[in-house]
Motif scaffolding. Sequence first.
Motif, PDB file in Angstrom:
ATOM      1  N   ILE A 160     -47.951 -52.110  30.234  1.00  0.00           N
ATOM      2  CA  ILE A 160     -48.788 -52.660  29.985  1.00  0.00           C
ATOM      3  C   ILE A 160     -49.993 -51.995  29.047  1.00  0.00           C
ATOM      4  CG2 ILE A 160     -48.751 -54.480  31.457  1.00  0.00           C
ATOM      5  CD1 ILE A 160     -51.147 -53.165  33.188  1.00  0.00           C
ATOM      6  N   GLY A 161     -50.040 -50.696  29.254  1.00  0.00           N
ATOM      7  CA  GLY A 161     -50.994 -49.831  28.644  1.00  0.00           C
ATOM      8  C   GLY A 161     -51.023 -48.158  28.683  1.00  0.00           C
ATOM      9  N   LEU A 162     -51.818 -47.624  28.187  1.00  0.00           N
ATOM     10  CA  LEU A 162     -51.944 -46.122  28.333  1.00  0.00           C
ATOM     11  C   LEU A 162     -53.158 -45.742  28.774  1.00  0.00           C
ATOM     12  CD1 LEU A 162     -51.008 -45.297  24.685  1.00  0.00           C
ATOM     13  CD2 LEU A 162     -49.457 -45.740  26.398  1.00  0.00           C
ATOM     14  N   ARG A 181     -57.703 -40.745  19.583  1.00  0.00           N
ATOM     15  CA  ARG A 181     -56.199 -40.407  19.556  1.00  0.00           C
ATOM     16  C   ARG A 181     -55.449 -41.365  20.664  1.00  0.00           C
ATOM     17  NH1 ARG A 181     -52.240 -39.783  17.090  1.00  0.00           N
ATOM     18  NH2 ARG A 181     -50.645 -38.465  18.014  1.00  0.00           N
ATOM     19  N   MET A 182     -56.190 -41.632  21.767  1.00  0.00           N
ATOM     20  CA  MET A 182     -55.347 -42.703  22.655  1.00  0.00           C
ATOM     21  C   MET A 182     -55.222 -44.215  21.983  1.00  0.00           C
ATOM     22  SD  MET A 182     -54.850 -41.430  25.783  1.00  0.00           S
ATOM     23  CE  MET A 182     -54.673 -42.898  26.756  1.00  0.00           C
ATOM     24  N   ARG A 183     -56.091 -44.543  21.324  1.00  0.00           N
ATOM     25  CA  ARG A 183     -56.179 -45.808  20.597  1.00  0.00           C
ATOM     26  C   ARG A 183     -54.894 -45.732  19.489  1.00  0.00           C
ATOM     27  NH1 ARG A 183     -61.171 -48.496  18.022  1.00  0.00           N
ATOM     28  NH2 ARG A 183     -61.031 -46.631  16.480  1.00  0.00           N
ATOM     29  N   GLU A 184     -54.770 -44.443  18.786  1.00  0.00           N
ATOM     30  CA  GLU A 184     -53.886 -44.463  17.808  1.00  0.00           C
ATOM     31  C   GLU A 184     -52.333 -44.546  18.333  1.00  0.00           C
ATOM     32  OE1 GLU A 184     -56.679 -41.549  14.968  1.00  0.00           O
ATOM     33  OE2 GLU A 184     -54.841 -40.726  15.906  1.00  0.00           O
ATOM     34  N   LEU A 185     -52.336 -43.898  19.675  1.00  0.00           N
ATOM     35  CA  LEU A 185     -50.925 -43.682  20.387  1.00  0.00           C
ATOM     36  C   LEU A 185     -50.699 -45.224  20.842  1.00  0.00           C
ATOM     37  CD1 LEU A 185     -51.348 -40.352  22.364  1.00  0.00           C
ATOM     38  CD2 LEU A 185     -49.684 -40.992  20.552  1.00  0.00           C
ATOM     39  N   ARG A 186     -51.705 -45.939  21.285  1.00  0.00           N
ATOM     40  CA  ARG A 186     -51.244 -47.140  21.730  1.00  0.00           C
ATOM     41  C   ARG A 186     -50.734 -48.205  20.406  1.00  0.00           C
ATOM     42  NH1 ARG A 186     -55.890 -51.609  23.338  1.00  0.00           N
ATOM     43  NH2 ARG A 186     -56.167 -50.922  21.334  1.00  0.00           N
ATOM     44  N   ALA A 187     -51.313 -47.873  19.405  1.00  0.00           N
ATOM     45  CA  ALA A 187     -50.753 -48.525  18.154  1.00  0.00           C
ATOM     46  C   ALA A 187     -49.441 -48.349  17.877  1.00  0.00           C
ATOM     47  CB  ALA A 187     -51.684 -48.216  16.884  1.00  0.00           C
ATOM     48  N   GLU A 188     -48.903 -46.867  18.105  1.00  0.00           N
ATOM     49  CA  GLU A 188     -47.617 -46.487  17.774  1.00  0.00           C
ATOM     50  C   GLU A 188     -46.760 -47.210  18.932  1.00  0.00           C
ATOM     51  OE1 GLU A 188     -46.763 -42.398  16.992  1.00  0.00           O
ATOM     52  OE2 GLU A 188     -48.898 -41.951  16.992  1.00  0.00           O
ATOM     53  N   VAL A 189     -47.199 -47.372  20.139  1.00  0.00           N
ATOM     54  CA  VAL A 189     -46.502 -47.800  21.246  1.00  0.00           C
ATOM     55  C   VAL A 189     -46.240 -49.389  20.981  1.00  0.00           C
ATOM     56  CG1 VAL A 189     -46.190 -48.412  23.457  1.00  0.00           C
ATOM     57  CG2 VAL A 189     -46.884 -46.084  22.737  1.00  0.00           C
ATOM     58  N   CYS A 196     -48.186 -53.733  25.478  1.00  0.00           N
ATOM     59  CA  CYS A 196     -48.717 -52.485  25.831  1.00  0.00           C
ATOM     60  C   CYS A 196     -50.179 -52.681  25.152  1.00  0.00           C
ATOM     61  CB  CYS A 196     -48.180 -51.207  25.192  1.00  0.00           C
ATOM     62  SG  CYS A 196     -48.935 -49.849  25.796  1.00  0.00           S
ATOM     63  N   ARG A 197     -51.109 -53.253  25.872  1.00  0.00           N
ATOM     64  CA  ARG A 197     -52.376 -53.612  25.414  1.00  0.00           C
ATOM     65  C   ARG A 197     -53.743 -52.844  25.852  1.00  0.00           C
ATOM     66  NH1 ARG A 197     -51.055 -59.686  26.020  1.00  0.00           N
ATOM     67  NH2 ARG A 197     -50.127 -60.204  24.085  1.00  0.00           N
ATOM     68  N   GLU A 198     -53.173 -52.522  26.976  1.00  0.00           N
ATOM     69  CA  GLU A 198     -54.676 -51.852  27.711  1.00  0.00           C
ATOM     70  C   GLU A 198     -54.628 -50.349  27.432  1.00  0.00           C
ATOM     71  OE1 GLU A 198     -56.137 -53.739  29.384  1.00  0.00           O
ATOM     72  OE2 GLU A 198     -54.634 -55.379  29.983  1.00  0.00           O
ATOM     73  N   LEU A 199     -55.908 -49.993  27.460  1.00  0.00           N
ATOM     74  CA  LEU A 199     -56.411 -48.614  27.072  1.00  0.00           C
ATOM     75  C   LEU A 199     -57.382 -48.256  28.465  1.00  0.00           C
ATOM     76  CD1 LEU A 199     -57.290 -48.002  23.515  1.00  0.00           C
ATOM     77  CD2 LEU A 199     -55.458 -46.800  24.787  1.00  0.00           C
ATOM     78  N   SER A 200     -56.729 -47.519  29.439  1.00  0.00           N
ATOM     79  CA  SER A 200     -57.354 -47.103  30.676  1.00  0.00           C
ATOM     80  C   SER A 200     -58.093 -45.913  30.411  1.00  0.00           C
ATOM     81  CB  SER A 200     -56.375 -47.148  31.936  1.00  0.00           C
ATOM     82  OG  SER A 200     -57.201 -46.630  33.083  1.00  0.00           O
ATOM     83  N   GLU A 213     -64.641 -46.819  21.662  1.00  0.00           N
ATOM     84  CA  GLU A 213     -63.337 -46.274  21.151  1.00  0.00           C
ATOM     85  C   GLU A 213     -62.252 -47.432  21.370  1.00  0.00           C
ATOM     86  OE1 GLU A 213     -63.400 -44.495  18.543  1.00  0.00           O
ATOM     87  OE2 GLU A 213     -65.458 -43.823  18.703  1.00  0.00           O
ATOM     88  N   GLY A 214     -62.655 -48.379  22.171  1.00  0.00           N
ATOM     89  CA  GLY A 214     -61.746 -49.456  22.719  1.00  0.00           C
ATOM     90  C   GLY A 214     -60.854 -49.495  24.005  1.00  0.00           C
ATOM     91  N   ALA A 215     -61.555 -48.852  25.008  1.00  0.00           N
ATOM     92  CA  ALA A 215     -61.044 -48.990  26.294  1.00  0.00           C
ATOM     93  C   ALA A 215     -61.155 -50.537  26.602  1.00  0.00           C
ATOM     94  CB  ALA A 215     -62.043 -48.260  27.159  1.00  0.00           C
ATOM     95  N   THR A 216     -60.070 -50.866  27.483  1.00  0.00           N
ATOM     96  CA  THR A 216     -59.993 -52.306  27.868  1.00  0.00           C
ATOM     97  C   THR A 216     -60.100 -52.287  29.463  1.00  0.00           C
ATOM     98  OG1 THR A 216     -57.737 -52.213  28.264  1.00  0.00           O
ATOM     99  CG2 THR A 216     -58.554 -53.016  26.139  1.00  0.00           C
TER     100      THR A 216
END
Length: 233
Positions: A160-162, A181-189, A196-200, A213-216
Amino acid sequence: MLIDNYNAVRARIDAACERVGRDKSEVKLIAVSKTKPAEMIRELYEAGVRDFGENKVQELCEKADLLHEVCPEIRFHQIGTLQRNKVKYLMRPEVTAIHSVDSLKLAQEIEKEAGKKGVETVPVLLEINIGGEESKGGCRPDEAVGLAQAFCELKHLSLIGLMCVAPATDNPETVRPYFRRMRELRAEVQAFQPYCRELSMGMSGDFETAVEEGATLVRVGSSIFGERDYGKI
Ligand SMILES: *Cc1c(COP(=O)(O)O)cnc(C)c1O
């Protein structure tokens, strides 16, 4: 009152959302209750808080045992380094997600235990050692996409996320590039795993930057519960 601290953190999250034009309903605050007694969790629960983070499996399970009847809607997030031999204890309904999955072996162990215990899907996040620090858990950033692909092959896992723990700093601006960089990696996934929507990401020292920067999912401990006293446990 604890709920005042919680509300103050929440207000700072909401303000960070506003600064960058994000909808504040996109960001969930997880109260990190590690080392703190179950009564403090219950106090926040009674004020309406549902999501709590713990970093040790044994401590999470002890608190879940104590609280599951009085706090039936409680959700625990496993956020700390996880050993494979502890995975089996997390197959219980109070555990809503495991944030610290950082190897294929650990993912396979979750797959196996879920199968054994009849748990259909376990929501997990892939932990990335975004600052490349020796002392920290998480996979290397350059391994993340490949690992995410491998996780998606496991039928009882739902990626569900990174997740990351940014390097400790007095100046959150220095960690902004890591959150980006985390947000870019999420876009790649997301290119192959749209769920894979979450950024913890984001803790007491840096959560506003993380939100910008986009944390959820924001994991905040000491700003809600006060400093931790490791001497007492
Ligand atoms: C302890 C912990 C937190 C919360 O840290 P604070 O600085 O107290 O807000 C967040 N994430 C992880 C993985 C932790 O272990």
